[in-house]
Design a protein around this motif. Structure first.
Motif, mmCIF file in Angstrom:
data_model
loop_
_atom_site.group_PDB
_atom_site.id
_atom_site.type_symbol
_atom_site.label_atom_id
_atom_site.label_comp_id
_atom_site.label_asym_id
_atom_site.label_seq_id
_atom_site.Cartn_x
_atom_site.Cartn_y
_atom_site.Cartn_z
ATOM 1 N N TRP A 114 0.845 -1.199 0.000
ATOM 2 C CA TRP A 114 0.000 0.000 0.000
ATOM 3 C C TRP A 114 0.878 1.245 0.000
ATOM 4 O O TRP A 114 1.843 1.335 0.752
ATOM 5 N N ARG A 115 0.539 2.239 -0.830
ATOM 6 C CA ARG A 115 1.307 3.484 -0.922
ATOM 7 C C ARG A 115 0.372 4.677 -1.115
ATOM 8 O O ARG A 115 -0.593 4.605 -1.866
ATOM 9 N N LEU A 116 0.708 5.779 -0.453
ATOM 10 C CA LEU A 116 0.073 7.071 -0.725
ATOM 11 C C LEU A 116 0.978 7.942 -1.581
ATOM 12 O O LEU A 116 0.508 8.740 -2.381
ATOM 13 N N ALA A 117 2.301 7.783 -1.391
ATOM 14 C CA ALA A 117 3.290 8.564 -2.148
ATOM 15 C C ALA A 117 4.637 7.881 -2.013
ATOM 16 O O ALA A 117 4.804 6.952 -1.221
ATOM 17 N N ASP A 118 5.603 8.343 -2.780
ATOM 18 C CA ASP A 118 6.941 7.756 -2.745
ATOM 19 C C ASP A 118 7.893 8.506 -1.821
ATOM 20 O O ASP A 118 9.003 8.045 -1.573
ATOM 21 N N GLN A 119 7.476 9.673 -1.331
ATOM 22 C CA GLN A 119 8.312 10.465 -0.449
ATOM 23 C C GLN A 119 7.503 10.891 0.777
ATOM 24 O O GLN A 119 6.284 11.041 0.709
ATOM 25 N N MET A 120 8.204 11.111 1.896
ATOM 26 C CA MET A 120 7.550 11.605 3.103
ATOM 27 C C MET A 120 6.995 13.013 2.864
ATOM 28 O O MET A 120 7.587 13.787 2.108
ATOM 29 N N PRO A 121 5.869 13.353 3.502
ATOM 30 C CA PRO A 121 5.287 14.681 3.312
ATOM 31 C C PRO A 121 6.255 15.785 3.746
ATOM 32 O O PRO A 121 6.985 15.636 4.724
ATOM 33 N N GLY A 122 6.251 16.866 3.015
ATOM 34 C CA GLY A 122 7.066 18.022 3.350
ATOM 35 C C GLY A 122 6.208 19.269 3.446
ATOM 36 O O GLY A 122 5.001 19.222 3.208
ATOM 37 N N GLY A 123 6.822 20.383 3.801
ATOM 38 C CA GLY A 123 6.112 21.654 3.839
ATOM 39 C C GLY A 123 4.908 21.643 4.763
ATOM 40 O O GLY A 123 4.974 21.183 5.906
ATOM 41 N N LEU A 124 3.786 22.141 4.246
ATOM 42 C CA LEU A 124 2.565 22.243 5.050
ATOM 43 C C LEU A 124 2.084 20.886 5.536
ATOM 44 O O LEU A 124 1.667 20.745 6.692
ATOM 45 N N TRP A 125 2.153 19.880 4.672
ATOM 46 C CA TRP A 125 1.676 18.558 5.064
ATOM 47 C C TRP A 125 2.491 17.976 6.224
ATOM 48 O O TRP A 125 1.943 17.306 7.106
ATOM 49 N N ARG A 126 3.793 18.248 6.251
ATOM 50 C CA ARG A 126 4.601 17.780 7.378
ATOM 51 C C ARG A 126 4.161 18.464 8.666
ATOM 52 O O ARG A 126 4.121 17.826 9.731
ATOM 53 N N TRP A 127 3.791 19.754 8.559
ATOM 54 C CA TRP A 127 3.343 20.479 9.742
ATOM 55 C C TRP A 127 1.915 20.119 10.139
ATOM 56 O O TRP A 127 1.433 20.528 11.195
ATOM 57 N N ILE A 128 1.236 19.363 9.321
ATOM 58 C CA ILE A 128 -0.067 18.797 9.708
ATOM 59 C C ILE A 128 0.129 17.413 10.332
ATOM 60 O O ILE A 128 -0.379 17.123 11.421
ATOM 61 N N PHE A 129 0.925 16.572 9.642
ATOM 62 C CA PHE A 129 1.087 15.192 10.098
ATOM 63 C C PHE A 129 1.931 15.073 11.370
ATOM 64 O O PHE A 129 1.654 14.226 12.224
ATOM 65 N N SER A 130 2.980 15.885 11.496
ATOM 66 C CA SER A 130 3.888 15.708 12.640
ATOM 67 C C SER A 130 3.226 16.086 13.974
ATOM 68 O O SER A 130 3.294 15.300 14.933
ATOM 69 N N PRO A 131 2.535 17.238 14.105
ATOM 70 C CA PRO A 131 1.831 17.485 15.371
ATOM 71 C C PRO A 131 0.700 16.482 15.624
ATOM 72 O O PRO A 131 0.453 16.103 16.770
ATOM 73 N N PHE A 132 0.039 16.043 14.543
ATOM 74 C CA PHE A 132 -1.017 15.039 14.689
ATOM 75 C C PHE A 132 -0.447 13.757 15.295
ATOM 76 O O PHE A 132 -1.041 13.161 16.202
ATOM 77 N N THR A 133 0.732 13.336 14.815
ATOM 78 C CA THR A 133 1.367 12.128 15.337
ATOM 79 C C THR A 133 1.661 12.265 16.823
ATOM 80 O O THR A 133 1.371 11.363 17.621
ATOM 81 N N GLY A 134 2.246 13.398 17.231
ATOM 82 C CA GLY A 134 2.551 13.613 18.639
ATOM 83 C C GLY A 134 1.312 13.720 19.500
ATOM 84 O O GLY A 134 1.237 13.134 20.582
ATOM 85 N N PHE A 135 0.312 14.441 19.001
ATOM 86 C CA PHE A 135 -0.915 14.682 19.764
ATOM 87 C C PHE A 135 -1.673 13.376 20.019
ATOM 88 O O PHE A 135 -2.014 13.051 21.162
ATOM 89 N N VAL A 136 -1.921 12.616 18.961
ATOM 90 C CA VAL A 136 -2.704 11.381 19.096
ATOM 91 C C VAL A 136 -1.938 10.355 19.923
ATOM 92 O O VAL A 136 -2.529 9.639 20.742
ATOM 93 N N SER A 137 -0.631 10.282 19.745
ATOM 94 C CA SER A 137 0.163 9.315 20.499
ATOM 95 C C SER A 137 0.065 9.569 22.001
ATOM 96 O O SER A 137 -0.032 8.624 22.796
ATOM 97 N N VAL A 138 0.074 10.827 22.415
ATOM 98 C CA VAL A 138 -0.048 11.139 23.838
ATOM 99 C C VAL A 138 -1.454 10.801 24.341
ATOM 100 O O VAL A 138 -1.607 10.268 25.451
ATOM 101 N N LEU A 139 -2.479 11.069 23.554
ATOM 102 C CA LEU A 139 -3.836 10.715 23.972
ATOM 103 C C LEU A 139 -3.988 9.211 24.173
ATOM 104 O O LEU A 139 -4.829 8.759 24.950
ATOM 105 N N LEU A 140 -3.149 8.424 23.471
ATOM 106 C CA LEU A 140 -3.198 6.965 23.597
ATOM 107 C C LEU A 140 -2.113 6.434 24.532
ATOM 108 O O LEU A 140 -2.104 5.236 24.843
ATOM 109 N N GLY A 141 -1.189 7.291 24.967
ATOM 110 C CA GLY A 141 -0.119 6.846 25.854
ATOM 111 C C GLY A 141 0.897 5.957 25.175
ATOM 112 O O GLY A 141 1.515 5.111 25.821
ATOM 113 N N ILE A 142 1.111 6.155 23.873
ATOM 114 C CA ILE A 142 1.990 5.273 23.104
ATOM 115 C C ILE A 142 3.149 6.068 22.499
ATOM 116 O O ILE A 142 3.106 7.291 22.423
ATOM 117 N N GLY A 143 4.174 5.330 22.062
ATOM 118 C CA GLY A 143 5.251 5.944 21.294
ATOM 119 C C GLY A 143 4.790 6.161 19.866
ATOM 120 O O GLY A 143 3.609 6.031 19.548
#
Length: 269
Positions: free
Chosen positions: A133-162
């Motif tokens: 399964w693929r969405l793209a061949d490269q990791m998101p950059g620019g605006l998308w990175r600033w959407i995905f990266s805080p989302f990853t940290g935020f949701v992980s803390v709500l679940l208590g996971i790494g």
């Protein structure tokens, strides 16, 4: 003192189980530790307001140690993508800090519902996902990175996971090989856990368990670390003698049951 004995036994068993799963499946312990802490604390008579906050914060505290050990081990094998870690670190840390403040403001029942829903979604994805399964061949950059990266940290803390349960699928869907994704996601765990736990240490909770600093229960933390150090190598050795695809599906079913049971307890009281 006698009421603490079942809790100590339960916490030791929890740490041992989490260590085996971490070695066997490559998943972070938090996805198992949070519900286990919740049930052990509740069965030992320390349930009620604040118990879910303590479970989340204590799980994240253990992740500081386990993720740091893991990322260094992966680094020695040259598997960590440090460019991704450097680029994503600010956003992940920001999301983790916001997540910790959010956890401190929510009721235990609300956190149970969030955990139950999100863990069920992760379990379903784990059961049905395919390596190609693929969405793209490269990791998101620019605006998308600033959407995905805080989302990853935020949701992980709500679940208590790494970062593994969110970071690994995110990276593999964007063309990163699975072994590099797992290694790099271990670094996500440190970026998530350090800022969130720093805040949790200054967030006292209602009806706190004995020997709890802020929202982090120290006996649970030390027992878990001690047991995972012993049992993680056992899980890793066992992984070489089992079918990973079958194990992944079995673990997905287990997680789905855990998530649904957490929802049942939250909604039915």
């Amino acid at each position: 003192m006698s009421e603490l004995i079942p809790a100590v036994i339960g916490l030791a068993a929890t740490g041992a189980f989490a260590g085996i799963l971490a070695g066997l499946l490559g998943v972070g312990g938090g996805i198992v530790l949070v519900p286990a802490y919740f049930y052990v604390f509740t069965l030992a008579g320390f349930g009620g307001a604040g118990v879910m906050q303590i479970a989340l914060a204590t799980s994240l505290a253990t992740i500081i140690v386990t993720s740091a050990r893991s990322v260094m081990a992966h680094h020695r094998k040259g598997a960590v993508d440090w460019d991704i870690l450097r680029g994503w670190a600010p956003g992940i840390a920001l999301g983790a800090g916001i997540g910790a403040l959010t956890v401190g403001a929510l009721r235990t029942e609300t956190l149970q519902i969030i955990f139950g829903v999100m863990i069920s979604v992760i379990a379903i994805y784990m059961a049905v996902s395919r390596p190609n399964w693929r969405l793209a061949d490269q990791m998101p950059g620019g605006l998308w990175r600033w959407i995905f990266s805080p989302f990853t940290g935020f949701v992980s803390v709500l679940l208590g996971i790494g970062g593994g349960s969110i970071g690994v699928p995110l990276m593999t869907l964007h063309g990163r090989p699975i072994h590099r994704a797992v290694a790099t996601a271990a670094g996500f765990g440190v970026l998530i856990a350090v800022p969130s736990v720093a805040l949790f240490l200054f967030m006292p909770t209602a009806n706190a368990l004995p020997y709890t600093l802020g929202s982090v229960n120290l006996p649970a933390f030390f027992l878990t670390i001690a047991m995972t150090l012993i049992t993680a190598p056992m899980g890793a050795a066992l992984a070489h003698r089992t079918d990973p695809k079958r194990l992944k599906r079995y673990f997905a079913i287990f997680l789905l049951l855990v998530g649904l049971n957490m929802l049942r307890k939250a909604l039915m009281g």
